[in-house]
Design a protein around this motif. Structure first.
Motif, PDB file in Angstrom:
ATOM      1  N   ALA A 184       0.809  -1.218   0.000  1.00 21.36           N
ATOM      2  CA  ALA A 184       0.000   0.000   0.000  1.00 21.36           C
ATOM      3  C   ALA A 184       0.845   1.272   0.000  1.00 21.36           C
ATOM      4  CB  ALA A 184      -0.961  -0.010   1.187  1.00 21.36           C
ATOM      5  N   PRO A 185       1.911   1.387   0.810  1.00 16.75           N
ATOM      6  CA  PRO A 185       2.736   2.600   0.710  1.00 16.75           C
ATOM      7  C   PRO A 185       3.359   2.790  -0.677  1.00 16.75           C
ATOM      8  CG  PRO A 185       3.191   1.438   2.755  1.00 16.75           C
ATOM      9  CD  PRO A 185       2.327   0.525   1.939  1.00 16.75           C
ATOM     10  N   ARG A 186       3.707   1.686  -1.343  1.00 12.71           N
ATOM     11  CA  ARG A 186       4.231   1.816  -2.709  1.00 12.71           C
ATOM     12  C   ARG A 186       3.156   2.384  -3.634  1.00 12.71           C
ATOM     13  NH1 ARG A 186       6.013  -3.608  -1.552  1.00 12.71           N
ATOM     14  NH2 ARG A 186       8.183  -3.546  -0.865  1.00 12.71           N
ATOM     15  N   ILE A 187       1.940   1.835  -3.507  1.00 13.14           N
ATOM     16  CA  ILE A 187       0.845   2.292  -4.361  1.00 13.14           C
ATOM     17  C   ILE A 187       0.551   3.767  -4.106  1.00 13.14           C
ATOM     18  CG2 ILE A 187      -1.659   2.063  -4.672  1.00 13.14           C
ATOM     19  CD1 ILE A 187      -1.227  -0.995  -4.331  1.00 13.14           C
ATOM     20  N   ALA A 188       0.528   4.167  -2.848  1.00 18.98           N
ATOM     21  CA  ALA A 188       0.252   5.568  -2.528  1.00 18.98           C
ATOM     22  C   ALA A 188       1.340   6.485  -3.073  1.00 18.98           C
ATOM     23  CB  ALA A 188       0.118   5.734  -1.017  1.00 18.98           C
ATOM     24  N   GLY A 189       2.604   6.067  -2.951  1.00 25.43           N
ATOM     25  CA  GLY A 189       3.699   6.888  -3.462  1.00 25.43           C
ATOM     26  C   GLY A 189       3.655   7.026  -4.971  1.00 25.43           C
ATOM     27  N   LEU A 190       3.368   5.911  -5.662  1.00 26.92           N
ATOM     28  CA  LEU A 190       3.272   5.946  -7.121  1.00 26.92           C
ATOM     29  C   LEU A 190       2.082   6.789  -7.571  1.00 26.92           C
ATOM     30  CD1 LEU A 190       4.066   2.177  -7.718  1.00 26.92           C
ATOM     31  CD2 LEU A 190       5.455   4.089  -8.583  1.00 26.92           C
ATOM     32  N   THR A 191       0.993   6.710  -6.828  1.00 22.46           N
ATOM     33  CA  THR A 191      -0.186   7.512  -7.157  1.00 22.46           C
ATOM     34  C   THR A 191       0.101   8.995  -6.998  1.00 22.46           C
ATOM     35  OG1 THR A 191      -1.663   5.720  -6.469  1.00 22.46           O
ATOM     36  CG2 THR A 191      -2.601   7.937  -6.556  1.00 22.46           C
ATOM     37  N   ARG A 192       0.731   9.352  -5.899  1.00 20.95           N
ATOM     38  CA  ARG A 192       1.074  10.758  -5.667  1.00 20.95           C
ATOM     39  C   ARG A 192       2.026  11.270  -6.746  1.00 20.95           C
ATOM     40  NH1 ARG A 192       0.689  14.632  -1.504  1.00 20.95           N
ATOM     41  NH2 ARG A 192       1.371  16.550  -2.494  1.00 20.95           N
ATOM     42  N   ALA A 193       3.020  10.471  -7.098  1.00 21.54           N
ATOM     43  CA  ALA A 193       3.967  10.889  -8.141  1.00 21.54           C
ATOM     44  C   ALA A 193       3.264  11.063  -9.484  1.00 21.54           C
ATOM     45  CB  ALA A 193       5.095   9.864  -8.251  1.00 21.54           C
ATOM     46  N   TRP A 194       2.337  10.147  -9.794  1.00 14.38           N
ATOM     47  CA  TRP A 194       1.584  10.247 -11.057  1.00 14.38           C
ATOM     48  C   TRP A 194       0.799  11.564 -11.109  1.00 14.38           C
ATOM     49  CZ3 TRP A 194       0.764   7.633 -15.613  1.00 14.38           C
ATOM     50  CH2 TRP A 194      -0.372   7.996 -16.333  1.00 14.38           C
ATOM     51  N   LEU A 195       0.085  11.844 -10.035  1.00 14.49           N
ATOM     52  CA  LEU A 195      -0.734  13.056 -10.008  1.00 14.49           C
ATOM     53  C   LEU A 195       0.123  14.311 -10.044  1.00 14.49           C
ATOM     54  CD1 LEU A 195      -3.389  11.875  -7.426  1.00 14.49           C
ATOM     55  CD2 LEU A 195      -3.763  12.298  -9.863  1.00 14.49           C
ATOM     56  N   ASP A 196       1.306  14.255  -9.465  1.00 18.18           N
ATOM     57  CA  ASP A 196       2.208  15.398  -9.524  1.00 18.18           C
ATOM     58  C   ASP A 196       2.726  15.642 -10.937  1.00 18.18           C
ATOM     59  OD1 ASP A 196       1.917  15.938  -6.856  1.00 18.18           O
ATOM     60  OD2 ASP A 196       3.764  14.923  -6.232  1.00 18.18           O
ATOM     61  N   ARG A 197       2.808  14.562 -11.736  1.00 21.95           N
ATOM     62  CA  ARG A 197       3.349  14.681 -13.103  1.00 21.95           C
ATOM     63  C   ARG A 197       2.303  15.015 -14.141  1.00 21.95           C
ATOM     64  NH1 ARG A 197       5.602   9.631 -12.050  1.00 21.95           N
ATOM     65  NH2 ARG A 197       4.369   8.737 -13.737  1.00 21.95           N
ATOM     66  N   HIS A 198       1.033  14.737 -13.832  1.00 26.90           N
ATOM     67  CA  HIS A 198      -0.007  14.880 -14.839  1.00 26.90           C
ATOM     68  C   HIS A 198      -1.092  15.855 -14.393  1.00 26.90           C
ATOM     69  CE1 HIS A 198       1.816  10.941 -15.705  1.00 26.90           C
ATOM     70  NE2 HIS A 198       1.389  11.111 -16.942  1.00 26.90           N
ATOM     71  N   SER A 199      -1.662  16.518 -15.328  1.00 26.93           N
ATOM     72  CA  SER A 199      -2.822  17.354 -15.010  1.00 26.93           C
ATOM     73  C   SER A 199      -4.068  16.498 -15.150  1.00 26.93           C
ATOM     74  CB  SER A 199      -2.908  18.535 -15.976  1.00 26.93           C
ATOM     75  OG  SER A 199      -3.054  18.087 -17.311  1.00 26.93           O
ATOM     76  N   ALA A 200      -5.070  16.734 -14.319  1.00 26.41           N
ATOM     77  CA  ALA A 200      -6.310  15.980 -14.398  1.00 26.41           C
ATOM     78  C   ALA A 200      -6.996  16.232 -15.728  1.00 26.41           C
ATOM     79  CB  ALA A 200      -7.233  16.375 -13.239  1.00 26.41           C
ATOM     80  N   ARG A 201      -7.886  15.310 -16.060  1.00 26.35           N
ATOM     81  CA  ARG A 201      -8.674  15.348 -17.283  1.00 26.35           C
ATOM     82  C   ARG A 201      -7.877  14.990 -18.513  1.00 26.35           C
ATOM     83  NH1 ARG A 201     -12.628  15.414 -13.733  1.00 26.35           N
ATOM     84  NH2 ARG A 201     -12.621  17.278 -12.461  1.00 26.35           N
ATOM     85  N   GLU A 202      -6.675  14.420 -18.356  1.00 19.19           N
ATOM     86  CA  GLU A 202      -5.900  13.968 -19.502  1.00 19.19           C
ATOM     87  C   GLU A 202      -5.468  12.520 -19.324  1.00 19.19           C
ATOM     88  OE1 GLU A 202      -2.607  16.569 -20.038  1.00 19.19           O
ATOM     89  OE2 GLU A 202      -3.842  18.332 -20.437  1.00 19.19           O
ATOM     90  N   PRO A 203      -6.403  11.594 -19.125  1.00 23.03           N
ATOM     91  CA  PRO A 203      -6.038  10.186 -18.953  1.00 23.03           C
ATOM     92  C   PRO A 203      -5.372   9.640 -20.194  1.00 23.03           C
ATOM     93  CG  PRO A 203      -8.408  10.417 -19.243  1.00 23.03           C
ATOM     94  CD  PRO A 203      -7.853  11.811 -19.093  1.00 23.03           C
TER      95      PRO A 203
END
Length: 376
Positions: A352-371
């Motif tokens: 779970a900590p790996r998943i949370a870290g990867l999720t946070r990094a993804w959101l930091d790199r991408h703007s929403a609404r651009e899947p």
């Protein structure tokens, strides 16, 4: 993305068990999620899974005999919630109709989609149905795919999924470690010739309904006549399956029929057992870490790592074969002991900590609404 909003889709007890560590890990990253509770398993108590401290929205979409209709109901109900709540990312777990409905709703709204427990494959859409088709479809839609094992990740890469694949381990092991402490456990027992032999049985998969339950019950009724054998049959929350199983083993002194158990109580029962018989995916993950020998009551399994670990074997769904396999293992103490060596094929309990870290990094790199993955 400092203020990204995440929704976790929870419809069944296994989803609550496996997403509880993810919810807590996301909150530790400053991404406290909204829980969307579909209602697939009625009466699901968030407090029983340490999820009562999170904001939640009930959809009241109770499970239906036709899982396709249920997935569409979840999709429709979730679409309205996502639009109102301003969600940026939806996270689904596993392969239920709730997970599929949540994934479809996310893509319909143009949101990011992450899949926890991605890449599991039996490579046969009939076994299990509809779960195999559900997970394949979810993986095609997902931007982030959290594969429990290297084998799961290899499945995804062979299929050429568009999303980003990461091997994280299985969050079910995180949940198990919360209950029992550091994993793997030490060897639990040394079977002695005169010791009572405790068998623990669960069965709920759609492929085992009807004739499958009858064949299993025939084997258990046969084994109940063996001296020194005691059998605990844990019923499933599905009332139709539970009633059928209870009727089939009624009247056997050596067979105890138990009501549906909490996760904690079921793990306790597993640790007391000498041998498990089950078609449960979660138990296939937990049994190796606990060092409990298991016979997998399935024609195909999407968790071959349990077989490769030596802790589990596939079991031919035939009464004579089931009874003969149990008796052979009971006689061969060395073989049963070998199956009882704890192993960790599904991760180290820190998924779970790996998943949370990867999720946070993804959101930091991408703007929403651009899947990045394909739309439904």
């Amino acid at each position: 993305m400092a203020h990204a909003s995440i929704a976790l889709v929870i419809g069944t007890r296994p989803e609550a068990i496996k997403l509880s560590p993810v919810a807590r890990a996301l909150a530790a990253q400053g991404l406290k999620p909204l829980l969307i509770v579909t209602g697939q398993h009625p009466g699901l108590e968030l407090a029983g899974h340490d999820l009562d401290g999170f904001d939640s929205v009930p959809l009241c979409c109770e499970g239906l005999p036709d899982p396709t209709i249920h997935a569409d109901l979840v999709r429709s109900a979730m679409t309205r919630v996502l639009a109102l709540r301003g969600i940026d990312m939806v996270i689904v777990q596993g392969d239920t109709s709730s997970a599929l409905g949540g994934a479809l709703a996310a893509r319909e709204q143009g949101l990011f989609l992450a899949h926890v427990e991605a890449g599991l494959r039996s490579h046969d859409p009939r076994f299990p149905w509809p779960e195999e088709e559900n997970r394949v479809q979810i993986d095609r839609l997902a931007d982030l795919l959290f594969a429990p094992t290297a084998g799961n990740a290899a499945n995804l890469r062979r299929e050429g999924v568009a999303g980003e694949v990461h091997v994280t381990g299985n969050t079910g092991i995180d949940a198990l470690a919360t209950l029992v402490g550091p994993l793997p456990l030490k060897k639990r027992f040394r079977l002695l010739p005169k010791r009572k032999f405790q068998l623990l049985v669960t069965c709920h998969r759609r492929e085992n309904w009807g004739d499958g339950l009858a064949r299993l019950a025939d084997a258990l009724n046969d084994l109940a006549g063996d001296r020194g054998v005691t059998i605990d049959v844990v019923l499933h929350p599905n009332p139709t399956v539970a009633q059928a199983m209870a009727e089939l083993v009624r009247g056997q002194e050596a067979i105890r029929v138990l009501p549906p158990l909490s996760h904690d109580a079921l793990v306790t029962a597993m640790r007391r057992a000498d041998l498990l018989i089950s078609d449960s995916g979660g138990m296939q993950e937990e049994a190796p870490a606990l060092g409990v020998p298991m016979l997998v009551l399935r024609r195909r399994t999407e968790r071959p790592e349990a077989l490769a670990s030596g802790n589990a074997r596939m079991l031919e769904p035939d009464p004579k074969s089931i009874a003969a396999t149990v008796r052979a293992l009971r006689r061969d103490h060395r073989e049963l002991e070998a199956m009882a060596r704890p192993t960790m094929p599904f991760g180290d309990g820190r998924s779970a900590p790996r998943i949370a870290g990867l999720t946070r990094a993804w959101l930091d790199r991408h703007s929403a609404r651009e899947p990045v993955a394909g739309v439904a």
